[in-house]
Write a protein that holds these residues in place. Structure first.
Motif, PDB file in Angstrom:
ATOM      1  N   ILE A   1     -14.579   2.316  -9.593  1.00 18.18           N
ATOM      2  CA  ILE A   1     -13.663   3.018  -9.574  1.00 18.18           C
ATOM      3  C   ILE A   1     -12.505   2.543  -8.275  1.00 18.18           C
ATOM      4  O   ILE A   1     -10.898   3.495  -8.374  1.00 18.18           O
ATOM      5  CB  ILE A   1     -14.252   4.516  -8.875  1.00 18.18           C
ATOM      6  CG1 ILE A   1     -15.481   4.713  -9.734  1.00 18.18           C
ATOM      7  CG2 ILE A   1     -13.751   5.400  -7.997  1.00 18.18           C
ATOM      8  CD1 ILE A   1     -14.729   5.254 -10.439  1.00 18.18           C
ATOM      9  N   ASN A   2     -12.434   2.048  -7.379  1.00 16.92           N
ATOM     10  CA  ASN A   2     -11.938   1.346  -6.570  1.00 16.92           C
ATOM     11  C   ASN A   2     -10.433   0.824  -7.095  1.00 16.92           C
ATOM     12  O   ASN A   2      -9.417   0.927  -6.471  1.00 16.92           O
ATOM     13  CB  ASN A   2     -12.515   1.085  -5.056  1.00 16.92           C
ATOM     14  CG  ASN A   2     -13.255   2.293  -4.273  1.00 16.92           C
ATOM     15  OD1 ASN A   2     -12.967   2.949  -3.702  1.00 16.92           O
ATOM     16  ND2 ASN A   2     -14.128   2.814  -4.994  1.00 16.92           N
ATOM     17  N   TRP A   3     -10.787  -0.019  -8.202  1.00 21.91           N
ATOM     18  CA  TRP A   3      -9.726  -0.414  -8.536  1.00 21.91           C
ATOM     19  C   TRP A   3      -8.777  -0.178  -9.138  1.00 21.91           C
ATOM     20  O   TRP A   3      -7.441  -0.837  -8.206  1.00 21.91           O
ATOM     21  CB  TRP A   3     -10.646  -1.360 -10.170  1.00 21.91           C
ATOM     22  CG  TRP A   3      -9.357  -2.313 -10.934  1.00 21.91           C
ATOM     23  CD1 TRP A   3      -8.640  -2.003 -11.841  1.00 21.91           C
ATOM     24  CD2 TRP A   3      -9.039  -3.851 -10.808  1.00 21.91           C
ATOM     25  NE1 TRP A   3      -7.844  -3.219 -12.236  1.00 21.91           N
ATOM     26  CE2 TRP A   3      -8.437  -4.258 -11.885  1.00 21.91           C
ATOM     27  CE3 TRP A   3      -9.863  -4.809  -9.958  1.00 21.91           C
ATOM     28  CZ2 TRP A   3      -8.078  -5.285 -11.676  1.00 21.91           C
ATOM     29  CZ3 TRP A   3      -9.752  -6.000  -9.943  1.00 21.91           C
ATOM     30  CH2 TRP A   3      -8.673  -5.971 -11.233  1.00 21.91           C
ATOM     31  N   PHE A   4      -8.720   1.174  -9.188  1.00 24.15           N
ATOM     32  CA  PHE A   4      -7.785   1.879  -9.852  1.00 24.15           C
ATOM     33  C   PHE A   4      -6.408   3.074  -8.083  1.00 24.15           C
ATOM     34  O   PHE A   4      -6.047   3.293  -8.513  1.00 24.15           O
ATOM     35  CB  PHE A   4      -7.868   2.855 -10.860  1.00 24.15           C
ATOM     36  CG  PHE A   4      -8.990   2.455 -11.733  1.00 24.15           C
ATOM     37  CD1 PHE A   4      -7.863   1.936 -13.335  1.00 24.15           C
ATOM     38  CD2 PHE A   4      -9.614   2.283 -11.674  1.00 24.15           C
ATOM     39  CE1 PHE A   4      -8.259   1.697 -14.420  1.00 24.15           C
ATOM     40  CE2 PHE A   4     -10.106   2.088 -13.500  1.00 24.15           C
ATOM     41  CZ  PHE A   4      -9.555   1.783 -14.174  1.00 24.15           C
ATOM     42  N   GLY A   5      -6.938   1.994  -7.506  1.00 24.83           N
ATOM     43  CA  GLY A   5      -6.243   2.541  -5.793  1.00 24.83           C
ATOM     44  C   GLY A   5      -6.656   3.451  -5.707  1.00 24.83           C
ATOM     45  O   GLY A   5      -8.450   4.323  -5.276  1.00 24.83           O
TER      46      GLY A   5
ATOM     47  N   TYR B   1       0.653  -0.844  -0.566  1.00 21.90           N
ATOM     48  CA  TYR B   1      -0.190   0.267   0.026  1.00 21.90           C
ATOM     49  C   TYR B   1       0.963   1.409   0.168  1.00 21.90           C
ATOM     50  O   TYR B   1       1.623   1.565   0.857  1.00 21.90           O
ATOM     51  CB  TYR B   1      -1.026  -0.159   1.005  1.00 21.90           C
ATOM     52  CG  TYR B   1      -1.463  -1.227   1.266  1.00 21.90           C
ATOM     53  CD1 TYR B   1      -3.309  -1.112   0.129  1.00 21.90           C
ATOM     54  CD2 TYR B   1      -2.121  -1.857   2.126  1.00 21.90           C
ATOM     55  CE1 TYR B   1      -4.230  -1.831   0.626  1.00 21.90           C
ATOM     56  CE2 TYR B   1      -3.380  -3.086   2.261  1.00 21.90           C
ATOM     57  CZ  TYR B   1      -4.090  -2.913   1.285  1.00 21.90           C
ATOM     58  OH  TYR B   1      -5.228  -4.281   1.302  1.00 21.90           O
ATOM     59  N   LEU B   2       0.292   2.442  -0.538  1.00 22.65           N
ATOM     60  CA  LEU B   2       1.244   4.098  -0.619  1.00 22.65           C
ATOM     61  C   LEU B   2       0.178   4.401   0.160  1.00 22.65           C
ATOM     62  O   LEU B   2      -0.481   4.668  -0.219  1.00 22.65           O
ATOM     63  CB  LEU B   2       0.974   4.029  -2.388  1.00 22.65           C
ATOM     64  CG  LEU B   2       2.168   3.571  -3.046  1.00 22.65           C
ATOM     65  CD1 LEU B   2       1.983   2.999  -4.874  1.00 22.65           C
ATOM     66  CD2 LEU B   2       3.560   3.000  -2.877  1.00 22.65           C
TER      67      LEU B   2
ATOM     68  N   ALA C   1      -4.904 -11.945  -1.351  1.00 25.63           N
ATOM     69  CA  ALA C   1      -3.727 -11.496  -0.885  1.00 25.63           C
ATOM     70  C   ALA C   1      -2.819 -10.314  -1.262  1.00 25.63           C
ATOM     71  O   ALA C   1      -1.968  -9.759  -0.984  1.00 25.63           O
ATOM     72  CB  ALA C   1      -3.576 -12.000   0.340  1.00 25.63           C
ATOM     73  N   THR C   2      -3.202 -10.678  -3.056  1.00 31.73           N
ATOM     74  CA  THR C   2      -1.884 -10.234  -4.376  1.00 31.73           C
ATOM     75  C   THR C   2      -3.198  -8.234  -3.846  1.00 31.73           C
ATOM     76  O   THR C   2      -4.248  -8.309  -4.044  1.00 31.73           O
ATOM     77  CB  THR C   2      -2.897 -10.435  -4.698  1.00 31.73           C
ATOM     78  OG1 THR C   2      -3.805 -10.311  -5.064  1.00 31.73           O
ATOM     79  CG2 THR C   2      -1.817 -11.767  -4.990  1.00 31.73           C
ATOM     80  N   LEU C   3      -2.149  -7.446  -4.657  1.00 27.74           N
ATOM     81  CA  LEU C   3      -2.135  -6.353  -4.829  1.00 27.74           C
ATOM     82  C   LEU C   3      -2.112  -5.695  -6.216  1.00 27.74           C
ATOM     83  O   LEU C   3      -1.465  -6.314  -6.823  1.00 27.74           O
ATOM     84  CB  LEU C   3      -1.484  -4.782  -3.769  1.00 27.74           C
ATOM     85  CG  LEU C   3      -2.033  -5.280  -2.420  1.00 27.74           C
ATOM     86  CD1 LEU C   3      -1.337  -4.060  -1.711  1.00 27.74           C
ATOM     87  CD2 LEU C   3      -3.572  -4.692  -1.910  1.00 27.74           C
ATOM     88  N   HIS C   4      -2.791  -5.156  -6.595  1.00 31.78           N
ATOM     89  CA  HIS C   4      -2.727  -4.681  -8.390  1.00 31.78           C
ATOM     90  C   HIS C   4      -1.123  -4.059  -7.800  1.00 31.78           C
ATOM     91  O   HIS C   4      -0.805  -3.440  -7.458  1.00 31.78           O
ATOM     92  CB  HIS C   4      -3.757  -3.936  -8.352  1.00 31.78           C
ATOM     93  CG  HIS C   4      -4.186  -3.208 -10.278  1.00 31.78           C
ATOM     94  ND1 HIS C   4      -2.851  -3.172 -10.816  1.00 31.78           N
ATOM     95  CD2 HIS C   4      -5.032  -3.719 -11.089  1.00 31.78           C
ATOM     96  CE1 HIS C   4      -3.252  -2.701 -12.244  1.00 31.78           C
ATOM     97  NE2 HIS C   4      -4.122  -3.264 -12.472  1.00 31.78           N
ATOM     98  N   PRO C   5      -0.629  -5.016  -9.232  1.00 35.22           N
ATOM     99  CA  PRO C   5       1.136  -4.721  -9.551  1.00 35.22           C
ATOM    100  C   PRO C   5       0.809  -2.959 -10.110  1.00 35.22           C
ATOM    101  O   PRO C   5       2.083  -2.183  -9.248  1.00 35.22           O
ATOM    102  CB  PRO C   5       1.233  -5.502 -10.694  1.00 35.22           C
ATOM    103  CG  PRO C   5       0.603  -5.554 -11.485  1.00 35.22           C
ATOM    104  CD  PRO C   5      -0.775  -5.699 -10.025  1.00 35.22           C
ATOM    105  N   ARG C   6       0.023  -2.315 -10.407  1.00 34.46           N
ATOM    106  CA  ARG C   6       0.660  -0.926 -10.936  1.00 34.46           C
ATOM    107  C   ARG C   6      -0.579   0.237 -10.284  1.00 34.46           C
ATOM    108  O   ARG C   6      -0.158   1.219  -9.336  1.00 34.46           O
ATOM    109  CB  ARG C   6      -0.401  -0.430 -11.987  1.00 34.46           C
ATOM    110  CG  ARG C   6      -0.207   0.355 -12.374  1.00 34.46           C
ATOM    111  CD  ARG C   6      -1.116   0.904 -13.746  1.00 34.46           C
ATOM    112  NE  ARG C   6      -0.386   2.372 -14.557  1.00 34.46           N
ATOM    113  CZ  ARG C   6      -1.185   3.237 -15.818  1.00 34.46           C
ATOM    114  NH1 ARG C   6      -1.842   2.385 -16.377  1.00 34.46           N
ATOM    115  NH2 ARG C   6      -0.808   4.207 -15.938  1.00 34.46           N
TER     116      ARG C   6
ATOM    117  N   PRO D   1      -6.337  -3.975  -3.496  1.00 36.17           N
ATOM    118  CA  PRO D   1      -6.948  -4.969  -3.247  1.00 36.17           C
ATOM    119  C   PRO D   1      -8.138  -5.822  -4.273  1.00 36.17           C
ATOM    120  O   PRO D   1      -8.673  -5.566  -4.069  1.00 36.17           O
ATOM    121  CB  PRO D   1      -6.901  -5.501  -1.735  1.00 36.17           C
ATOM    122  CG  PRO D   1      -7.492  -3.352  -1.817  1.00 36.17           C
ATOM    123  CD  PRO D   1      -6.938  -2.771  -2.234  1.00 36.17           C
ATOM    124  N   ASN D   2      -7.688  -6.153  -5.541  1.00 33.82           N
ATOM    125  CA  ASN D   2      -8.227  -5.868  -6.418  1.00 33.82           C
ATOM    126  C   ASN D   2      -8.942  -7.595  -6.207  1.00 33.82           C
ATOM    127  O   ASN D   2     -10.115  -7.218  -6.562  1.00 33.82           O
ATOM    128  CB  ASN D   2      -7.717  -5.740  -8.161  1.00 33.82           C
ATOM    129  CG  ASN D   2      -6.432  -6.534  -8.191  1.00 33.82           C
ATOM    130  OD1 ASN D   2      -6.074  -6.938  -7.085  1.00 33.82           O
ATOM    131  ND2 ASN D   2      -6.242  -6.930  -9.356  1.00 33.82           N
TER     132      ASN D   2
END
Length: 450
Positions: free
Chosen positions: A151-155, A16-17, A324-329, A333-334
């Protein structure tokens, strides 16, 4: 000597950023609390109070109680500013099984049911704003959930930007309601003096008030994405809850100014009735649009917050590993987001969310109490913690103990008034225990094979 083969190390998994400031986090607090309750619940409170003064005092007391709960969450978030919120505190203080049962309730009924229910409310009010009666809101509710999931897919920045816009719009809708209500209210003065205060009835009026103040804890679930969280998270909780309490008390003052206490108690939709009385049908449609925007913001933050809890659970091996994976870009938490949205869509289409939410009341409040109880563990076991929090609950331990007493009263009242629903809620919670054993056994098997 032969050369050793050079192996490239795997790139680190995305985390997470921290991209959110105090303003963003404060809007999440406000958006998580203000849904449709303040536009409807005051009528139920008026039925149990004897005068407008009692009505305002009830909402002010509810705001103070909610702020006390938020202060406890503020210290917890400052101590452990990680994604997952209450799940993380419970795991560290009381063990993984307690944390899992907490997360189980969130997944099966609490967050997922709230997302399905409030998205349906959004569709109904949006239709009312357009002057359209929607016979079957379920497919439209599913579309709403899918849209917000996209929308939330994009972070977190995309979700937060939308949340900021929706929260500002809902605050503007409340400000309009308050301003015109106080300026143009013409409710007649009561012909007879108000009856004496009935303590038991007044205490009962606090129940719906406290439910309307719930939701401040969503911001703790996304603490892993707040800049300087040890300072900014407590600031956001305090600022957000003070803003909510001010809006709630002033909104009730506006209702009383337009409808009067008796008219408010008799109203099925006080916000629409107040605006209709001042501006006619266009006023009722305008406030319906404001309520629709408010509920949309609630669904948005519920999706974002809950998905992060389930992602952390998956990282602990007590949920599907691939979640548990996060979107690489986009660092979202897609996978967990998609799974949560899918379950919420099922609940929306089947209409089972209403009963599930009734079942979840006791478990929800017990979960909040358990999370706040971790504060005593942290104070005792982590007194010399190197990462000392920048914020501490004032008047400790009196304020957390007071809040736990309030929660005990809420739970006892709920069990007394709705023993069937409370029993079903306990049953759903207990089902989480064998599910936990299944996940931990599966995790051990996977680790052994690995």
């Amino acid at each position: 000597m032969s050369e050793q083969p050079v192996t490239a190390s795997a790139p680190p998994a995305p985390g997470y950023l921290r991209r959110l400031g105090v303003w963003d986090a404060s809007m999440i607090v406000v958006g998580g609390v203000i849904g449709s309750g303040i536009f409807r619940v005051p009528a139920a409170v008026a039925k149990q109070t004897g005068s407008g003064a009692e009505q305002l005092v009830a909402w002010a007391i509810g705001g103070v109680i909610a702020l006390i709960g938020a202060l406890s969450y503020a210290e917890l978030g400052a101590r452990r500013p990680n994604a997952g919120g209450g799940y993380v505190y419970l795991r560290e203080a009381f063990g993984l099984i307690v944390a899992f049962v907490y997360g189980w309730n969130l997944l099966v009924v609490n967050h997922s049911g709230a997302i399905a229910a409030v998205s349906t409310v959004f569709v109904e009010y949006f239709g009312a704003a357009l002057g359209v009666k929607i016979a079957n809101p379920a497919p439209w509710a599913v579309g709403t959930i899918v849209f917000l999931t996209g929308i939330n897919w994009f972070g977190i920045r995309a979700g937060s930007w939308l949340q900021n816009v929706l929260t500002v719009l809902k605050l503007l809708a409340l400000a309009l309601l308050i301003a015109v209500g106080l300026a143009f209210g013409g409710a007649p003065a009561p012909a007879t003096p108000p009856p004496p205060l009935q303590p038991l009835t007044f205490i009962g009026a606090l129940m719906p008030v406290l439910f309307s103040y719930g939701g401040w804890y969503y911001v703790n679930d996304i603490a892993g994405e707040i800049r300087d969280p040890r300072r900014n998270l407590p600031r956001a909780l305090v600022l957000g809850m003070l803003l909510v309490a001010t809006c709630y008390v002033l909104a009730n003052a506006a209702y009383l100014a337009v409808l009067g206490h008796a008219g408010l108690a008799a109203s099925a939709a006080p916000a629409a009735d107040a605006m209709r009385q001042i501006f006619g049908e266009p006023g009722a449609r305008l406030i319906a649009l404001g309520i629709a925007i408010s509920t949309l913001g609630f669904v948005n933050i519920s999706l974002a917050a809950a998905a992060r809890v389930f992602q952390v659970m998956a990282s602990d091996g007590v949920f599907f590993r691939f979640a548990a994976t996060l979107h690489p870009r986009w660092h979202s938490p897609n996978v967990a987001l998609l799974m949560l949205a899918a379950w919420a869509c099922v609940l929306a289409l089947t209409g089972t969310f209403e009963q599930l939410l009734n079942y979840s009341t006791v478990g929800d409040w017990i979960g909040i109490a358990a999370v706040i109880a971790t504060l005593f563990w942290y104070r005792r076991r982590c007194a010399d913690d190197a990462a000392a929090p920048a914020f501490r609950v004032p008047l400790y331990p009196l304020l957390p103990i007071f809040f736990l007493v309030v929660v005990a009263w809420v739970v006892a009242t709920t069990v007394w008034e709705n023993p069937h629903d409370a029993g079903m809620g306990v049953l759903i919670t207990l089902v989480g225990i064998p599910i936990y054993w299944y996940w931990t056994r599966r995790r051990r098997t996977t680790d052994t094979r690995g």
